[in-house]
Design an enzyme around this catalytic site. Structure first.
Site, PDB file in Angstrom:
ATOM      1  N   ASN A  27       4.045   2.417   3.306  1.00 38.22           N
ATOM      2  CA  ASN A  27       3.309   1.251   3.785  1.00 38.22           C
ATOM      3  C   ASN A  27       3.644   0.968   5.257  1.00 38.22           C
ATOM      4  O   ASN A  27       4.074  -0.131   5.626  1.00 38.22           O
ATOM      5  CB  ASN A  27       3.619   0.036   2.921  1.00 38.22           C
ATOM      6  CG  ASN A  27       2.451  -0.929   2.853  1.00 38.22           C
ATOM      7  OD1 ASN A  27       1.464  -0.785   3.573  1.00 38.22           O
ATOM      8  ND2 ASN A  27       2.567  -1.931   2.000  1.00 38.22           N
ATOM      9  N   HIS A  33       3.061 -10.318  -0.487  1.00 39.02           N
ATOM     10  CA  HIS A  33       2.755  -9.436  -1.616  1.00 39.02           C
ATOM     11  C   HIS A  33       2.189 -10.204  -2.802  1.00 39.02           C
ATOM     12  O   HIS A  33       1.377  -9.649  -3.556  1.00 39.02           O
ATOM     13  CB  HIS A  33       4.012  -8.679  -2.060  1.00 39.02           C
ATOM     14  CG  HIS A  33       4.245  -7.418  -1.290  1.00 39.02           C
ATOM     15  ND1 HIS A  33       4.982  -7.370  -0.138  1.00 39.02           N
ATOM     16  CD2 HIS A  33       3.826  -6.144  -1.517  1.00 39.02           C
ATOM     17  CE1 HIS A  33       5.013  -6.128   0.318  1.00 39.02           C
ATOM     18  NE2 HIS A  33       4.308  -5.361  -0.499  1.00 39.02           N
TER      19      HIS A  33
END
Length: 494
Positions: free
Chosen positions: A317, A348
């Protein structure tokens, strides 16, 4: 199924976009309009009227930028965009459908939130802060005029990245739309501006084909192997009661390894879509080979064979790690590490497992850095010893990563604590003991702390991505391509 169908449609649309709406054939206005309308159509098809959240979040953020002004708009945009995302995540998780990922409209909102906040900070840097107060990366990414509403919506909601990203800088996106990326990249590669390279338009076909092959293998692995190795089996009562410790840790590793291909599939397909449209060209190497990994989000080989916690996180990521660094870690006035981990967890989502993973990750990161700083130099002189050290650290890293991210997959508190308690919190305790026995070395006050505590958004990763950046676009009319290139080289040198 909706997601895969829409992404495959986006891939075909990207090929059409590059072929028939190439920057040499049509105006940036048309390219912006088509990219935005296609993106909103895909969002509507995939998520129904939930797609309105994307327009509402972007529209209100743009309104905030206009009325607040460049001095404080980055703060208001940051609070609103992240707050709106969090409210949507709370309602989706705790009101509608806990634990289900179907029609998860908050996924695209996570990418849009990154874009909104990134651009707000970049405009603040370019239009309010003094040039000498900016870091090299901030100076090169700074946006020096307010984007139009169409440019803003195109950046946030274009069809290439609305479903799965990845994040890109506003300057890179505008440069791509206006068709100046190849010209500037060629100028850089040759060390001077050379007009004979201005029309060079390297083909992304090979890169796209390679990435689609990776997507196919990842999807095949996910549809076959992943189903037979569920992460939930790690907390199965019979398995915990009968399996030995080596078997349990081996299954822990293979079950979490089997959970990764779905991310490989989604992120690599998103990267291929951008490349198919002509976006993502990083430049040429010394042999003249093209590289299409400007906005790539992961490096699979480095992930699977990482020998340190830092190496794993630096290659996983990637664009999100850079976003965390640029909007939080570099700008925090106190406890930047704690603030950055908290922001990462909030971004998140609201599942408790996310917070357990990030809290555990802090501990693991510190312990891994302490061991590396204090022990590694004893094992690097002999190639044979170094090989053994690498094998041991690879095994330890894979187990530690798997141990850390189990709550991220299980989501809830009870199963997460069931897993950790079944392991007697062994790696938590081991990490604390390591930190007591091997304190972190600090060769330079402050800077060493940054390196030790925060591997994800390290200076090395930032410099690497600066090197990979695709000719930061000339959004400011007074900034010539030559000045942009000079800015990049000064940043790399520093």
């Amino acid at each position: 199924v909706n997601f895969v169908v829409c992404q495959l449609f986006a891939l075909l649309a990207a090929i059409w976009f590059r072929t028939y709406l190439h920057s040499s054939k049509t105006s940036p206005f048309i390219r912006h309009v088509v990219a935005t309308l296609l993106g909103l159509y895909l969002a509507l098809f995939c998520f129904g009227w939930y797609a309105l959240h994307f327009v509402i979040q972007s529209g209100i953020s743009y309104y905030i930028m206009i009325i607040i002004g460049v001095e404080n708009m980055h703060k208001y945009c940051f609070v609103f965009a992240l707050g709106y995302l969090t409210v949507c995540q709370i309602t989706r998780v705790y009101i509608f459908d806990y634990g289900q990922y179907s029609a998860d409209f908050s996924g695209p909102m996570m990418i849009i939130t990154q874009k909104i906040t990134s651009l707000a900070f970049e405009i603040h840097d370019g239009m309010f802060r003094k040039n000498e107060d900016l870091t090299p990366s901030q100076r090169c990414l700074a946006v020096r005029r307010m984007p139009s509403l169409l440019e803003y919506l195109s950046y946030n909601c274009n069809f290439m990245g609305i479903l799965a990203g990845p994040l890109c800088s506003y300057k890179d996106y505008i440069t791509f739309i206006e068709g100046r990326s190849y010209q500037l990249q060629q100028s850089e590669a040759n060390g001077k501006e050379d007009t004979k390279y201005e029309q060079t338009d390297p083909s992304p076909n090979i890169a796209v084909a390679q990435k689609l092959l990776i997507c196919g293998l990842s999807l095949l692995f996910h549809m076959t192997i992943t189903k037979t190795l569920p992460v939930e089996y790690n907390i199965d009562d019979n398995f915990r009661a009968t399996a030995s410790w080596p078997v349990r840790f081996f299954y822990l590793y293979v079950s979490l390894m089997a959970a990764r291909p779905k991310y490989y599939f989604a992120w690599t397909l998103a990267d291929a879509i951008n490349n198919a449209a002509g976006f993502g060209f990083r430049g040429y190497d010394k042999n003249g080979v093209t590289h299409w990994d400007l906005i790539s989000n992961l490096r699979i080989q480095q992930i699977e064979f990482s020998t340190s916690f830092k190496m794993f996180l630096d290659n996983w990521n990637i664009q999100t790690a850079l976003w965390l660094k640029r909007v939080c870690y570099e700008r925090a006035t106190f406890s930047p590490t704690i603030q950055t981990f908290i922001l990462s967890a909030i971004w998140h989502g609201v599942y408790p497992g996310y917070y357990l993973t990030f809290l555990t990750g802090i501990l693991m990161t510190l312990a891994a850095r302490a061991i590396r700083n204090n022990m590694r130099h004893y094992f690097v002189e002999s190639p044979a010893v170094k090989l053994c050290y690498d094998i041991i650290t690879w095994m330890a890293t894979q187990v530690a990563i798997s141990y850390t991210v189990v709550p991220f997959v299980l989501l809830s508190v009870k199963p997460s604590f069931t897993f950790y308690s079944s392991c007697y919190f062994c790696l938590h305790i081991a990490s604390i003991l390591v930190l007591l026995v091997f304190p972190l070395k600090r060769t330079q006050k402050g800077s060493k702390k940054h390196e030790s505590i925060q591997p994800v958004w390290s200076k090395k990763l930032e410099e690497e991505n600066l090197l990979q950046k695709n000719s930061y676009s000339t959004t400011n009319n007074s900034f010539s391509p030559k000045q942009e290139i000079t800015c990049r080289y000064q940043a790399l040198k520093q």
